[in-house]
Scaffold this active site. Structure first.
Site, PDB file in Angstrom:
ATOM      1  N   TYR A   1      -2.232  -1.006  10.410  1.00 52.90           N
ATOM      2  CA  TYR A   1      -2.277  -1.388   8.988  1.00 52.90           C
ATOM      3  C   TYR A   1      -1.019  -0.902   8.265  1.00 52.90           C
ATOM      4  CZ  TYR A   1      -3.721  -1.424   4.086  1.00 52.90           C
ATOM      5  OH  TYR A   1      -3.769  -1.626   2.727  1.00 52.90           O
TER       6      TYR A   1
ATOM      7  N   SER B   1       0.863  -1.188   0.000  1.00 50.05           N
ATOM      8  CA  SER B   1       0.000   0.000   0.000  1.00 50.05           C
ATOM      9  C   SER B   1       0.894   1.231   0.000  1.00 50.05           C
ATOM     10  CB  SER B   1      -0.880   0.028   1.250  1.00 50.05           C
ATOM     11  OG  SER B   1      -1.483   1.315   1.381  1.00 50.05           O
TER      12      SER B   1
HETATM   13  P1  NAD Z   1     -11.398  -6.193   0.030  1.00 44.27           P
HETATM   14  O1  NAD Z   1     -11.746  -6.182   1.472  1.00 44.27           O
HETATM   15  O2  NAD Z   1     -12.321  -5.590  -0.959  1.00 44.27           O
HETATM   16  O3  NAD Z   1     -11.036  -7.663  -0.386  1.00 44.27           O
HETATM   17  C1  NAD Z   1     -10.155  -8.392   0.439  1.00 44.27           C
HETATM   18  C2  NAD Z   1     -10.201  -9.823   0.029  1.00 44.27           C
HETATM   19  O4  NAD Z   1      -9.439 -10.580   0.983  1.00 44.27           O
HETATM   20  C3  NAD Z   1     -11.596 -10.389   0.033  1.00 44.27           C
HETATM   21  O5  NAD Z   1     -11.735 -11.273  -1.062  1.00 44.27           O
HETATM   22  C4  NAD Z   1     -11.656 -11.142   1.368  1.00 44.27           C
HETATM   23  O6  NAD Z   1     -12.556 -12.216   1.332  1.00 44.27           O
HETATM   24  C5  NAD Z   1     -10.239 -11.632   1.460  1.00 44.27           C
HETATM   25  N1  NAD Z   1      -9.844 -11.985   2.806  1.00 44.27           N
HETATM   26  C6  NAD Z   1     -10.067 -11.284   3.956  1.00 44.27           C
HETATM   27  N2  NAD Z   1      -9.588 -11.986   4.999  1.00 44.27           N
HETATM   28  C7  NAD Z   1      -9.049 -13.127   4.496  1.00 44.27           C
HETATM   29  C8  NAD Z   1      -8.412 -14.241   5.067  1.00 44.27           C
HETATM   30  N3  NAD Z   1      -8.229 -14.323   6.384  1.00 44.27           N
HETATM   31  N4  NAD Z   1      -7.996 -15.244   4.261  1.00 44.27           N
HETATM   32  C9  NAD Z   1      -8.204 -15.184   2.918  1.00 44.27           C
HETATM   33  N5  NAD Z   1      -8.810 -14.147   2.323  1.00 44.27           N
HETATM   34  C10 NAD Z   1      -9.223 -13.136   3.101  1.00 44.27           C
HETATM   35  O7  NAD Z   1      -9.945  -5.512  -0.060  1.00 44.27           O
HETATM   36  P2  NAD Z   1      -9.221  -4.719  -1.232  1.00 44.27           P
HETATM   37  O8  NAD Z   1      -9.495  -3.284  -1.020  1.00 44.27           O
HETATM   38  O9  NAD Z   1      -9.479  -5.345  -2.534  1.00 44.27           O
HETATM   39  O10 NAD Z   1      -7.700  -4.961  -0.798  1.00 44.27           O
HETATM   40  C11 NAD Z   1      -6.928  -6.028  -1.332  1.00 44.27           C
HETATM   41  C12 NAD Z   1      -5.475  -5.793  -0.946  1.00 44.27           C
HETATM   42  O11 NAD Z   1      -5.037  -4.530  -1.450  1.00 44.27           O
HETATM   43  C13 NAD Z   1      -5.231  -5.764   0.550  1.00 44.27           C
HETATM   44  O12 NAD Z   1      -3.985  -6.366   0.841  1.00 44.27           O
HETATM   45  C14 NAD Z   1      -5.183  -4.273   0.849  1.00 44.27           C
HETATM   46  O13 NAD Z   1      -4.425  -3.992   2.006  1.00 44.27           O
HETATM   47  C15 NAD Z   1      -4.499  -3.760  -0.409  1.00 44.27           C
HETATM   48  N6  NAD Z   1      -4.721  -2.331  -0.682  1.00 44.27           N
HETATM   49  C16 NAD Z   1      -5.966  -1.867  -0.951  1.00 44.27           C
HETATM   50  C17 NAD Z   1      -6.137  -0.503  -1.236  1.00 44.27           C
HETATM   51  C18 NAD Z   1      -7.467   0.084  -1.553  1.00 44.27           C
HETATM   52  O14 NAD Z   1      -7.560   1.323  -1.646  1.00 44.27           O
HETATM   53  N7  NAD Z   1      -8.501  -0.718  -1.752  1.00 44.27           N
HETATM   54  C19 NAD Z   1      -5.027   0.353  -1.232  1.00 44.27           C
HETATM   55  C20 NAD Z   1      -3.776  -0.154  -0.941  1.00 44.27           C
HETATM   56  C21 NAD Z   1      -3.637  -1.512  -0.677  1.00 44.27           C
END
Ligand code: NAD
Length: 246
Positions: free
Chosen positions: A154, A141
């Site tokens: 986080y 991130s």
């Molecule tokens: P989201 O919450 O929309 O999706 C997360 C996914 O992880 C879901 O499919 C959920 O079922 C799964 N998950 C949660 N706990 C789990 C577990 N214990 N075991 C297996 N799967 C699990 O999240 P997102 O926004 O798509 O984020 C995905 C990644 O990108 C994360 O690592 C997040 O930190 C990173 N990220 C997101 C953003 C953003 O703005 N959305 C920005 C920077 C980084």
């Protein structure tokens, strides 16, 4: 578009959000994809359905990456279903608002159990069956490098992810296995809809390209990271953020 035909990929947490977008993209590039989920079976099956409808191959496999005992079976499922493993995308992650005043030991443990330990143990298990040419992608991130105080824990997990990308890249490089980090800026997903409520204008205002990210923006970067075009890239984390610095 990368040519991933013949390759097998696992995308952790790919029932929705960035993970789902990445699973769809890698399948469109030709990979056979393991769509991992923990509770969203219907969502994961829907992602598999979209891949199959487009002529690709995918299977949904449940595994809670925060539980060490559920990680090896996920890797085994890829090998038993498709015979090999070439790509692991460590995407599953949780994000909670935790100011210094609010944060708890439980929240700390929940974040680190998934975002850091799950990523590391999945990499360990995957590396045991991967051969030269394989690639591991860690979803970091922008908050790792420019943290916000209300999300101390986080941000700390993503700082750890960037460090692991570097150290794992060093360890696995001699085996021809690359490790690449992708650091998204703000991407509109189900996971951050609640925490980002009312902040969209502010976040877009900080983004030189003038919009929030979409899962497909991150998936395109993952597609590059696992492609032959990235053959000289390892141990680094690439910002994919529309120019945004949190
Ligand atoms: P989201 O919450 O929309 O999706 C997360 C996914 O992880 C879901 O499919 C959920 O079922 C799964 N998950 C949660 N706990 C789990 C577990 N214990 N075991 C297996 N799967 C699990 O999240 P997102 O926004 O798509 O984020 C995905 C990644 O990108 C994360 O690592 C997040 O930190 C990173 N990220 C997101 C953003 C953003 O703005 N959305 C920005 C920077 C980084």
């Amino acid at each position: 578009m990368s040519d991933l035909s013949g390759k097998v990929a696992i995308v952790t947490g790919s029932s929705k959000g960035i993970g789902a977008g990445t699973a769809l993209r890698l399948a469109a590039d030709g990979a056979r994809v393991v769509v991992n989920y923990v509770s969203g079976q219907a969502d994961a099956e829907a992602v598999v359905g979209r891949i199959v409808a487009a002529g690709g191959e995918a299977v949904a496999v449940r595994a809670d990456l925060s539980r060490p005992d559920e990680i090896q079976p996920l890797i085994d499922a890829a090998v038993s279903t498709y015979g090999r493993l070439d790509i692991l995308v460590n995407n599953a992650g949780i994000y909670r608002v935790d100011s210094l005043e609010q944060l708890t030991a439980q929240s700390f443990d929940d974040h680190f159990a998934l975002n850091v330990r799950g990523l590391l143990l999945a990499t360990q298990a995957a590396a045991r069956v991967m051969t030269s040419g394989a690639v591991i992608v860690n979803i970091s991130s922008g908050l790792a490098k420019s943290p916000y105080p209300m999300v101390h824990v986080y941000c700390a997990t993503k700082g750890a992810v960037d460090t692991l990308t570097r150290s794992l890249g060093m360890e696995l490089g001699p085996r021809g296995i690359r490790v690449v980090g992708i650091a998204p800026g703000f991407v509109a997903t189900e996971g951050n809809a609640e925490s980002a409520k009312g902040m969209s204008d502010y976040l877009v205002g900080k983004t030189p390209l003038g919009r929030v990210g979409q899962p497909a923006d991150i998936a395109a970067a993952v597609s590059y990271a696992v492609s032959a075009d990235a053959a000289w890239v390892t141990g680094s984390t690439i910002d994919v953020a529309g120019g945004m610095v949190f």
